[in-house]
Scaffold this motif. Sequence first.
Motif, mmCIF file in Angstrom:
data_model
loop_
_atom_site.group_PDB
_atom_site.id
_atom_site.type_symbol
_atom_site.label_atom_id
_atom_site.label_comp_id
_atom_site.label_asym_id
_atom_site.label_seq_id
_atom_site.Cartn_x
_atom_site.Cartn_y
_atom_site.Cartn_z
ATOM 1 N N LYS A 1 2.039 2.720 8.716
ATOM 2 C CA LYS A 1 3.155 2.251 9.132
ATOM 3 C C LYS A 1 4.466 2.559 8.336
ATOM 4 O O LYS A 1 5.500 2.630 8.984
ATOM 5 C CB LYS A 1 3.038 0.634 8.865
ATOM 6 C CG LYS A 1 2.256 -0.197 9.694
ATOM 7 C CD LYS A 1 2.194 -1.614 9.374
ATOM 8 C CE LYS A 1 1.198 -2.202 10.270
ATOM 9 N NZ LYS A 1 1.390 -3.874 9.829
ATOM 10 N N ARG A 2 4.383 3.055 7.249
ATOM 11 C CA ARG A 2 5.350 3.843 6.519
ATOM 12 C C ARG A 2 5.528 5.297 6.805
ATOM 13 O O ARG A 2 6.390 5.942 5.979
ATOM 14 C CB ARG A 2 5.408 3.433 4.922
ATOM 15 C CG ARG A 2 5.249 2.064 4.751
ATOM 16 C CD ARG A 2 6.588 1.403 5.314
ATOM 17 N NE ARG A 2 6.330 -0.026 4.948
ATOM 18 C CZ ARG A 2 7.051 -1.030 5.666
ATOM 19 N NH1 ARG A 2 7.714 -0.763 6.579
ATOM 20 N NH2 ARG A 2 6.904 -2.301 5.326
ATOM 21 N N TYR B 1 15.815 8.120 10.205
ATOM 22 C CA TYR B 1 14.388 7.543 10.166
ATOM 23 C C TYR B 1 13.812 8.208 11.135
ATOM 24 O O TYR B 1 12.522 7.957 11.549
ATOM 25 C CB TYR B 1 14.215 6.004 10.229
ATOM 26 C CG TYR B 1 15.059 5.473 9.187
ATOM 27 C CD1 TYR B 1 14.216 5.188 7.805
ATOM 28 C CD2 TYR B 1 16.178 5.173 8.788
ATOM 29 C CE1 TYR B 1 14.666 4.618 6.834
ATOM 30 C CE2 TYR B 1 16.721 4.345 7.713
ATOM 31 C CZ TYR B 1 15.799 4.139 6.729
ATOM 32 O OH TYR B 1 16.107 3.790 5.470
ATOM 33 N N THR B 2 14.318 9.029 12.097
ATOM 34 C CA THR B 2 13.591 9.624 13.455
ATOM 35 C C THR B 2 13.092 11.148 12.558
ATOM 36 O O THR B 2 11.928 11.421 13.029
ATOM 37 C CB THR B 2 14.595 9.964 14.233
ATOM 38 O OG1 THR B 2 15.478 10.946 13.912
ATOM 39 C CG2 THR B 2 14.958 9.031 15.004
ATOM 40 N N THR B 3 13.789 11.638 11.652
ATOM 41 C CA THR B 3 13.190 13.035 11.043
ATOM 42 C C THR B 3 12.215 12.848 9.901
ATOM 43 O O THR B 3 11.453 13.446 9.672
ATOM 44 C CB THR B 3 14.322 13.855 10.780
ATOM 45 O OG1 THR B 3 15.366 14.156 11.767
ATOM 46 C CG2 THR B 3 13.890 15.326 10.273
ATOM 47 N N VAL C 1 9.982 6.145 6.804
ATOM 48 C CA VAL C 1 10.627 5.205 5.891
ATOM 49 C C VAL C 1 10.037 5.457 4.288
ATOM 50 O O VAL C 1 10.762 5.665 3.502
ATOM 51 C CB VAL C 1 9.940 3.877 6.437
ATOM 52 C CG1 VAL C 1 10.279 2.802 5.092
ATOM 53 C CG2 VAL C 1 10.688 3.550 7.585
ATOM 54 N N ALA C 2 8.826 5.887 4.289
ATOM 55 C CA ALA C 2 8.216 6.119 2.768
ATOM 56 C C ALA C 2 9.163 7.309 2.210
ATOM 57 O O ALA C 2 9.275 7.187 0.975
ATOM 58 C CB ALA C 2 6.811 6.501 3.086
ATOM 59 N N TRP C 3 9.608 8.198 2.737
ATOM 60 C CA TRP C 3 10.284 9.404 2.278
ATOM 61 C C TRP C 3 11.635 8.918 1.860
ATOM 62 O O TRP C 3 11.929 9.242 0.622
ATOM 63 C CB TRP C 3 10.557 10.552 3.327
ATOM 64 C CG TRP C 3 9.352 11.205 3.566
ATOM 65 C CD1 TRP C 3 8.192 11.127 3.407
ATOM 66 C CD2 TRP C 3 9.098 12.769 3.847
ATOM 67 N NE1 TRP C 3 7.177 11.959 3.892
ATOM 68 C CE2 TRP C 3 7.918 12.934 4.157
ATOM 69 C CE3 TRP C 3 10.115 13.549 4.584
ATOM 70 C CZ2 TRP C 3 7.513 14.245 4.666
ATOM 71 C CZ3 TRP C 3 9.825 14.707 5.054
ATOM 72 C CH2 TRP C 3 8.582 15.158 4.880
ATOM 73 N N TYR D 1 0.731 -1.384 0.016
ATOM 74 C CA TYR D 1 0.001 -0.095 -0.170
ATOM 75 C C TYR D 1 0.825 1.336 -0.148
ATOM 76 O O TYR D 1 0.423 2.439 0.417
ATOM 77 C CB TYR D 1 -1.078 -0.097 0.900
ATOM 78 C CG TYR D 1 -2.109 -0.989 0.957
ATOM 79 C CD1 TYR D 1 -3.224 -0.557 0.251
ATOM 80 C CD2 TYR D 1 -1.929 -2.385 1.532
ATOM 81 C CE1 TYR D 1 -4.083 -1.756 -0.059
ATOM 82 C CE2 TYR D 1 -2.676 -3.402 1.183
ATOM 83 C CZ TYR D 1 -4.122 -3.178 0.407
ATOM 84 O OH TYR D 1 -4.936 -4.074 0.274
ATOM 85 N N LEU D 2 2.029 1.168 -0.431
ATOM 86 C CA LEU D 2 3.009 2.646 -0.518
ATOM 87 C C LEU D 2 2.868 2.505 -2.376
ATOM 88 O O LEU D 2 3.453 1.939 -2.913
ATOM 89 C CB LEU D 2 4.351 2.370 -0.303
ATOM 90 C CG LEU D 2 5.240 3.386 -0.512
ATOM 91 C CD1 LEU D 2 4.748 4.579 0.313
ATOM 92 C CD2 LEU D 2 6.603 3.028 0.168
#
Length: 189
Positions: A166-167, A138-140, A143-145, A70-71
């Motif tokens: 989730k992403r 991955y804090t700023t 994942v999708a970015w 779903y991405l």
Amino acid sequence: MKKIIYFIGLAAITALYGCSSNSYSSDLKKEKQLIEDYIARNGFNIIDELPADDVVWGEKDYYQVAGYDYLYFHLVHRGKPFHINADGDTIRSDSVIASETVVMRYRKYTLEVNADTADYMTTLNSAYPLEFTYLTDYTTAPVAWHVAVGLMKYSDSECKIICPSKRGFTEDGNTVTPYGYDLKMKIKR
């Protein structure tokens, strides 16, 4: 009598916690349905193979990102795969690599029927856009970015993504809310 009240209270608490785990599962189903409805409502064409760099994307073509349920990714503008140096020579630009700083401007919006065009959060006109380190921070940035940056490849690229909770950002996962993002990327070199 105290034992009976204790067991009734324990049964009530157990029932409440049992319901909450079922509601998360139903929230995930609702999220998937919301994404599917958004795609259908907008008439997007889902493709399962990423077009080559020199192919112009159709306005409604969305790539279903392999390995990420779903991405979906749509390339709006390819950016600068080539640049001209001071001597007037055309030189191929390097695509983004791990640990480079990426500067991102974005618009985030919900996918619901009445809210799919309303801004939720935007930095498109901000003097201070979001910066993150590609494939390490991955804090700023969610994942999708990072996935989108790898698909955009070059500075000044623009894309749209449809992102399951989730992403997305951590807070999106807490509410099981999918979002759409319009992204504009620059590689800081």
